[in-house]
Design a protein around this motif. Structure first.
Motif, PDB file in Angstrom:
ATOM      1  N   ALA A  61       0.841  -1.204   0.000  1.00 50.28           N
ATOM      2  CA  ALA A  61       0.000   0.000   0.000  1.00 50.28           C
ATOM      3  C   ALA A  61       0.873   1.250   0.000  1.00 50.28           C
ATOM      4  CB  ALA A  61      -0.929   0.001   1.214  1.00 50.28           C
ATOM      5  N   PHE A 109      -5.744   3.230  -6.457  1.00 52.55           N
ATOM      6  CA  PHE A 109      -6.763   2.198  -6.235  1.00 52.55           C
ATOM      7  C   PHE A 109      -6.136   0.958  -5.599  1.00 52.55           C
ATOM      8  CE2 PHE A 109      -9.012  -1.596  -7.860  1.00 52.55           C
ATOM      9  CZ  PHE A 109     -10.266  -1.377  -7.291  1.00 52.55           C
ATOM     10  N   LEU A 110      -4.977   0.551  -6.125  1.00 52.43           N
ATOM     11  CA  LEU A 110      -4.279  -0.618  -5.582  1.00 52.43           C
ATOM     12  C   LEU A 110      -3.855  -0.383  -4.134  1.00 52.43           C
ATOM     13  CD1 LEU A 110      -2.014  -1.692  -8.588  1.00 52.43           C
ATOM     14  CD2 LEU A 110      -3.996  -2.920  -7.670  1.00 52.43           C
ATOM     15  N   VAL A 112      -5.322   1.418  -1.863  1.00 52.60           N
ATOM     16  CA  VAL A 112      -6.499   1.273  -1.000  1.00 52.60           C
ATOM     17  C   VAL A 112      -6.909  -0.195  -0.893  1.00 52.60           C
ATOM     18  CG1 VAL A 112      -8.953   1.861  -0.745  1.00 52.60           C
ATOM     19  CG2 VAL A 112      -7.316   3.619  -1.452  1.00 52.60           C
ATOM     20  N   ILE A 113      -6.808  -0.933  -1.993  1.00 54.92           N
ATOM     21  CA  ILE A 113      -7.151  -2.362  -1.979  1.00 54.92           C
ATOM     22  C   ILE A 113      -6.224  -3.125  -1.040  1.00 54.92           C
ATOM     23  CG2 ILE A 113      -7.160  -4.492  -3.352  1.00 54.92           C
ATOM     24  CD1 ILE A 113      -9.595  -2.747  -3.809  1.00 54.92           C
ATOM     25  N   PHE A 114      -4.927  -2.866  -1.142  1.00 59.09           N
ATOM     26  CA  PHE A 114      -3.958  -3.522  -0.246  1.00 59.09           C
ATOM     27  C   PHE A 114      -4.259  -3.175   1.214  1.00 59.09           C
ATOM     28  CE2 PHE A 114      -0.865  -3.251  -4.005  1.00 59.09           C
ATOM     29  CZ  PHE A 114      -1.109  -4.574  -4.372  1.00 59.09           C
ATOM     30  N   SER A 116      -7.083  -2.349   2.491  1.00 56.63           N
ATOM     31  CA  SER A 116      -8.364  -2.913   2.926  1.00 56.63           C
ATOM     32  C   SER A 116      -8.201  -4.324   3.483  1.00 56.63           C
ATOM     33  CB  SER A 116      -9.367  -2.922   1.765  1.00 56.63           C
ATOM     34  OG  SER A 116      -8.959  -3.840   0.757  1.00 56.63           O
ATOM     35  N   TYR A 117      -7.131  -5.013   3.079  1.00 55.34           N
ATOM     36  CA  TYR A 117      -6.862  -6.353   3.617  1.00 55.34           C
ATOM     37  C   TYR A 117      -6.539  -6.276   5.104  1.00 55.34           C
ATOM     38  CZ  TYR A 117      -4.836 -10.992   4.206  1.00 55.34           C
ATOM     39  OH  TYR A 117      -4.562 -12.265   4.662  1.00 55.34           O
ATOM     40  N   VAL A 123      -7.266   1.676   5.483  1.00 55.24           N
ATOM     41  CA  VAL A 123      -7.851   2.305   4.289  1.00 55.24           C
ATOM     42  C   VAL A 123      -7.964   3.810   4.486  1.00 55.24           C
ATOM     43  CG1 VAL A 123      -9.941   2.514   2.880  1.00 55.24           C
ATOM     44  CG2 VAL A 123      -9.121   0.249   3.565  1.00 55.24           C
ATOM     45  N   SER A 127      -5.869   6.601   2.439  1.00 53.21           N
ATOM     46  CA  SER A 127      -6.684   7.541   1.665  1.00 53.21           C
ATOM     47  C   SER A 127      -6.281   8.976   1.989  1.00 53.21           C
ATOM     48  CB  SER A 127      -8.173   7.337   1.970  1.00 53.21           C
ATOM     49  OG  SER A 127      -8.598   6.054   1.572  1.00 53.21           O
TER      50      SER A 127
END
Length: 303
Positions: A61, A109-110, A112-114, A116-117, A123, A127
């Motif tokens: 992230a 986007f990636l 935030v995805i990482f 979110s895990y 997140v 952000s």
């Protein structure tokens, strides 16, 4: 032999790698893992830290967000860099601005995805970090003091995410962070001196532009002296915690003396580039010197 299409692809790849400062990101990843092993989680087996999926996601992230930050910074500085870094700019221009912006949004986007895990808090953290990376490039970097402080803080923030992950609140960690923050602050001010021509042309009100080179040198001298404070603390009060890394800090004192000698001799861009490289070298060597905290640690703690 590569055909024309393959050569063009390689050139564009190296161009994008240059834009996102891939070499810097690699150093940051190494620094995050070494910091985790030797400083933030010294009581955990190395294997457990290396295979910590949450740590991996935080590192990914961070890397994605930092890469996107370099892209948006390059986007806003494209005209200024034609003056300050003409050769690098020519390489960077092999990738279109549209492609860079697409990569910017994909990387955010990636990130935030990482994150979110790990958790919703992660997140939110990344952000906000992404927003300030954009806001710095868009507005803050054009103002004296605010731009320099923000740049130094944004460089340290990725380590804060890992610091929170391991919940280690030892004072020695804050002393390490202060040392790093001061070195990065010095580097940012030297970069402003190095880029004064382009900044002046395009209305960037940096410290050298507003207050002049002599005042900037005085500020760098003050920052150099302030950097001695965490160094002295680390090699005296926290000698046991830093192990053989004290050799790095003793060398840093000598390095700061050399830096100041070159600083007051400096008169043009080439001299400031030398100063920039001295600080960059000090930071990179500092990253790899972390292993000196406990040279046999990997053998004793792997399992």
């Amino acid at each position: 032999m590569l055909n024309r299409k393959q050569k063009l692809f390689l050139l564009k790849f190296f161009s994008l790698f240059s834009v996102v400062r891939g070499y810097n990101i690699l150093i940051i990843v190494i620094a995050q893992y070494l910091t985790s092993i030797y400083i933030l989680a010294p009581g955990l087996p190395v294997r457990q830290v290396l295979f910590d999926v949450n740590l991996l996601m935080l590192v990914l992230a961070s890397s994605s967000a930092i890469a996107s930050g370099y892209i948006i910074n390059s986007f806003y500085d494209s005209e200024k860099d034609l003056i300050n870094r003409p050769r690098k700019t020519m390489l960077d221009k092999l990738v279109s601005q549209r492609t860079k912006l697409s990569a910017y949004f994909v990387l955010n986007f990636l990130s935030v995805i990482f994150a979110s895990y790990v958790s919703f808090r992660a997140v939110l953290f990344f952000s906000i970090y992404i927003f300030f990376l954009w806001f710095y490039s868009h507005k803050l970097k054009k103002y004296p003091f605010i731009g320099n402080i923000t740049a130094a803080v944004l460089a340290v923030v990725p380590f804060f995410a890992i610091f929170v992950h391991y919940a280690n609140f030892d004072i020695v960690i804050f002393v390490h962070a202060t040392f790093l923050f001061l070195l990065i602050s010095m580097r940012e001010l030297v970069k402003d001196l190095e880029n004064i021509k382009g900044d002046l042309t395009h209305g960037y009100n940096t410290i050298p532009v507003v207050y002049g080179e002599k005042t900037s040198k005085r500020m760098l001298t003050i920052l150099s002296v302030l950097t001695l404070a965490p160094i002295i603390l680390l090699i005296t009060k926290f000698k046991e915690e830093i192990g053989y890394m004290d050799y790095y800090f003793y060398a840093s004192i000598l390095g700061l003396a050399v830096f100041l000698a070159v600083l007051w001799y400096s008169k043009n861009k080439i001299h400031y580039m030398v100063l920039h490289n001295i600080l960059k070298f000090a930071i990179v060597i500092g990253v790899f010197s972390i292993v000196l905290i406990h040279v046999n640690l990997l053998l004793h703690r792997f399992f």
